[in-house]
Design a protein around this motif. Structure first.
Motif, short mmCIF file in Angstrom:
data_model
loop_
_atom_site.label_atom_id
_atom_site.label_comp_id
_atom_site.label_asym_id
_atom_site.label_seq_id
_atom_site.Cartn_x
_atom_site.Cartn_y
_atom_site.Cartn_z
N PHE A 117 -9.63 0.93 6.64
CA PHE A 117 -10.65 0.97 5.50
C PHE A 117 -11.55 2.18 5.80
O PHE A 117 -12.08 2.60 6.91
CB PHE A 117 -11.47 -0.17 5.65
CG PHE A 117 -12.68 -0.33 4.54
CD1 PHE A 117 -12.40 -0.11 3.30
CD2 PHE A 117 -13.87 -0.54 4.83
CE1 PHE A 117 -13.36 -0.03 2.32
CE2 PHE A 117 -14.94 -0.40 4.10
CZ PHE A 117 -14.53 -0.48 2.66
N SER A 119 -14.83 3.30 5.32
CA SER A 119 -16.10 3.12 6.31
C SER A 119 -15.55 2.60 7.92
O SER A 119 -16.52 3.25 8.71
CB SER A 119 -16.96 1.91 5.95
OG SER A 119 -17.30 2.34 4.49
N ASN A 164 -5.29 -1.49 5.07
CA ASN A 164 -5.84 -1.29 3.67
C ASN A 164 -5.79 -0.06 3.33
O ASN A 164 -6.21 0.88 4.05
CB ASN A 164 -7.45 -1.72 3.72
CG ASN A 164 -8.40 -1.51 2.35
OD1 ASN A 164 -7.51 -1.18 1.38
ND2 ASN A 164 -9.50 -1.46 2.53
N LYS A 214 -15.02 -11.11 1.36
CA LYS A 214 -13.60 -11.02 0.56
C LYS A 214 -13.14 -12.44 0.49
O LYS A 214 -13.88 -13.43 -0.24
CB LYS A 214 -12.49 -10.32 1.39
CG LYS A 214 -13.12 -8.86 1.95
CD LYS A 214 -13.38 -7.75 0.83
CE LYS A 214 -13.89 -6.59 1.48
NZ LYS A 214 -14.83 -6.01 0.76
N ASN A 341 -13.10 -2.48 -6.50
CA ASN A 341 -12.53 -2.03 -5.16
C ASN A 341 -12.82 -3.55 -4.23
O ASN A 341 -12.46 -3.35 -3.16
CB ASN A 341 -13.42 -0.91 -4.71
CG ASN A 341 -15.06 -1.16 -5.25
OD1 ASN A 341 -15.51 -1.02 -6.11
ND2 ASN A 341 -15.82 -1.30 -4.02
N ASN A 342 -13.22 -4.44 -4.66
CA ASN A 342 -13.39 -5.75 -3.67
C ASN A 342 -11.96 -6.29 -3.83
O ASN A 342 -11.25 -6.09 -4.55
CB ASN A 342 -14.62 -6.54 -4.49
CG ASN A 342 -14.92 -7.63 -3.51
OD1 ASN A 342 -14.72 -7.51 -2.10
ND2 ASN A 342 -15.63 -8.80 -3.63
N THR A 351 -7.51 -1.76 -7.83
CA THR A 351 -8.30 -0.46 -7.57
C THR A 351 -7.19 0.78 -7.05
O THR A 351 -6.02 0.72 -6.53
CB THR A 351 -9.08 -0.65 -6.09
OG1 THR A 351 -10.02 0.74 -6.03
CG2 THR A 351 -8.31 -0.69 -4.89
N PRO A 353 -6.95 3.31 -4.63
CA PRO A 353 -7.50 3.89 -3.31
C PRO A 353 -7.74 5.38 -3.20
O PRO A 353 -8.88 5.52 -2.63
CB PRO A 353 -6.32 3.36 -2.33
CG PRO A 353 -5.67 2.26 -2.91
CD PRO A 353 -5.73 2.82 -4.44
N THR A 356 -11.22 5.96 -4.83
CA THR A 356 -12.26 5.16 -4.49
C THR A 356 -12.24 4.66 -3.16
O THR A 356 -12.94 5.43 -2.20
CB THR A 356 -12.28 3.66 -5.41
OG1 THR A 356 -10.87 3.03 -5.04
CG2 THR A 356 -11.86 3.85 -6.88
N THR A 357 -11.74 3.60 -2.46
CA THR A 357 -11.97 3.15 -1.13
C THR A 357 -11.43 4.28 -0.19
O THR A 357 -12.23 4.20 0.92
CB THR A 357 -11.31 1.89 -0.77
OG1 THR A 357 -9.48 2.01 -1.27
CG2 THR A 357 -11.63 0.63 -1.57
N HIS A 358 -10.51 5.10 -0.30
CA HIS A 358 -10.12 6.19 0.35
C HIS A 358 -10.57 7.42 0.11
O HIS A 358 -9.78 8.46 0.48
CB HIS A 358 -8.73 5.79 0.87
CG HIS A 358 -8.57 4.53 1.56
ND1 HIS A 358 -8.79 3.22 1.11
CD2 HIS A 358 -8.14 4.51 2.90
CE1 HIS A 358 -8.42 2.43 2.10
NE2 HIS A 358 -8.15 2.92 3.17
#
Ligand code: PLP
Length: 399
Positions: A117, A119, A164, A214, A341-342, A351, A353, A356-358
């Motif tokens: 992930f 972060s 992820n 989650k 993104n959850n 999402t 990725p 957003t998340t990546h």
């Protein structure tokens, strides 16, 4: 006032542990877990306070250290995971950071899988080196890369599985053996597997971390995290970090998450059954060029999944032909499945990725991890599976 020792219930089966495990009751004998919304605790005498602080008298002193509602959450999840001890944190990232910080000091070395992930990657790649901890990223599915990366000063190996967002699976037992060969700890982020489908400690891992945000909450209400490991490490390394730096979970979040644990097996089972139907549907669609679902025989690591996991996944990853533009058209045409993104929620969420998340890991890292412009990650919820398939069918037409 505690009327029952929560540790008596360790022989219960998981569903029972998740409803009753860790419950302590006040003098009123309430049915539901009590929300102890308090920062501190009072003492009848100065002598008693002194004994509480020096550990002669067991009990709570301050909610940054521990709180009765948070302790119920820790005891309940600890039982399910088969861990000796647990510390709950304000978010999943606080748990990941806590586990890594407690494991290393300047001059140490960490090896982690590249597929993390965003972060988590930031902590390993950017934050730890700032404090003199070197890190090496490897392709987590290639055991030889883990072997080649460890050094005598390696103190922690870190991975998530399934990953992820591409749902790759890493051989936890094999990586645990490599960690132990150099005296390092294996830390596993078990968020995507959930505690229902994978038990990293029984596979040889030393530490398990969760974002309780989650599946454990599963109803979009609050953030949370937890670190689970052996009593000695939690007491000697994790607890001082919690006490002095303040990442502890709030009692309110612990109360919400305790209620989440009660229904976790039911939700995960139903969401997984829905996800399996959707994965089978997507596999037949010509606009879908790649489908990854850990419950299907065509998953690239289907054999490992059989050995290591007891169920599939609530998550489906797939690639739409036509890159980012086609993926965005698909997303914007969905009506029931919401863009978010959850994951792990009762509501189906999807999402993109790469944006957003990546987004923050950069284009090269995304290319290395197969996070293309057309990749979408879907978290399947508790809706009727046919309604979700109808929603997807309509959105595919818009592509
Ligand atoms: C695999 C994984 N680990 C950790 C986290 C961080 O959890 P939180 O958002 O609760 O801080 C996430 C969040 O998406 C995640 O997907």
């Amino acid at each position: 006032m505690t009327t029952r020792d929560p540790n008596d219930s360790s022989s219960w089966r998981p569903a029972t542990q998740l409803v009753h495990g860790g419950t302590t009751r006040s003098q009123f004998g309430e049915t539901s877990e009590t929300l102890y919304l308090t920062q501190g605790f009072v003492y009848d005498t100065a002598e008693f306070a002194e004994r509480r602080f020096n550990g002669e008298e067991p009990g709570f002193v301050y909610s940054r250290y521990a709180n009765p509602t948070v302790a119920m959450f820790e005891d309940r999840i600890k039982m399910l995971e088969g861990a000796e001890a647990a510390r709950a944190t304000a978010s999943g990232m606080a748990a990941v950071n806590l586990a890594l910080m407690a494991a290393v000091k300047a001059g140490d070395h960490v090896v982690a899988a590249k597929a993390l992930f965003g972060s988590c990657r930031y902590i390993v790649e950017t934050l730890l080196p700032r404090f003199g901890v070197e890190s090496t990223l490897v392709d987590g599915t290639d055991i030889d890369q883990w072997k080649a990366a460890v050094r005598p000063n390696t103190k922690a190996l870190f991975l998530e599985s399934p990953t992820n967002p591409t749902l790759e699976v890493i051989d936890i037992s094999a990586v645990a053996d490599i960690a132990h060969s150099v005296g390092a700890r294996l830390i596993v982020d078990n968020v995507f597997a959930t505690p229902m489908f994978q038990s990293p400690l029984s596979l040889g891992a030393d530490v398990v971390v969760y974002s309780a945000t989650k599946h454990i909450d599963g109803q979009g209400r609050c953030l949370g995290g937890v670190v689970l490991s052996d009593e000695k490490w939690i007491t000697e390394e994790v607890m001082p970090f919690v006490k002095h730096t303040g990442p502890h979970m709030s009692p309110f979040s612990a109360w919400v998450l305790l209620k989440g644990l009660e229904t976790l097996p039911l939700r995960v089972a139903q969401q997984t059954a829905n996800a399996a139907k959707i994965a089978d549907y997507l596999a037949e669609q010509s606009a879908v060029s790649r489908l990854v679902y850990p419950g299907r025989a065509d998953h690239p690591q289907a054999d490992l999944i059989k050995r290591q996991m007891t169920g599939g996944s609530t998550m489906v990853a797939f690639e739409i032909d036509g890159g980012k533009e086609a993926a965005f058209r698909f997303l914007n045409a969905l009506e029931i499945i919401r863009i978010s993104n959850n994951l792990g929620d009762a509501k189906s969420l999807i999402t993109h990725p790469a944006t957003t998340t990546h987004q923050s890991i950069g284009e090269d890292a995304r290319a290395e991890l197969d996070i293309s412009g057309g990749l979408l990650r879907m978290s399947i919820g508790l809706e009727d599976a046919q309604d979700l398939i109808d929603d997807i069918e309509k959105a595919l037409k818009a592509v």
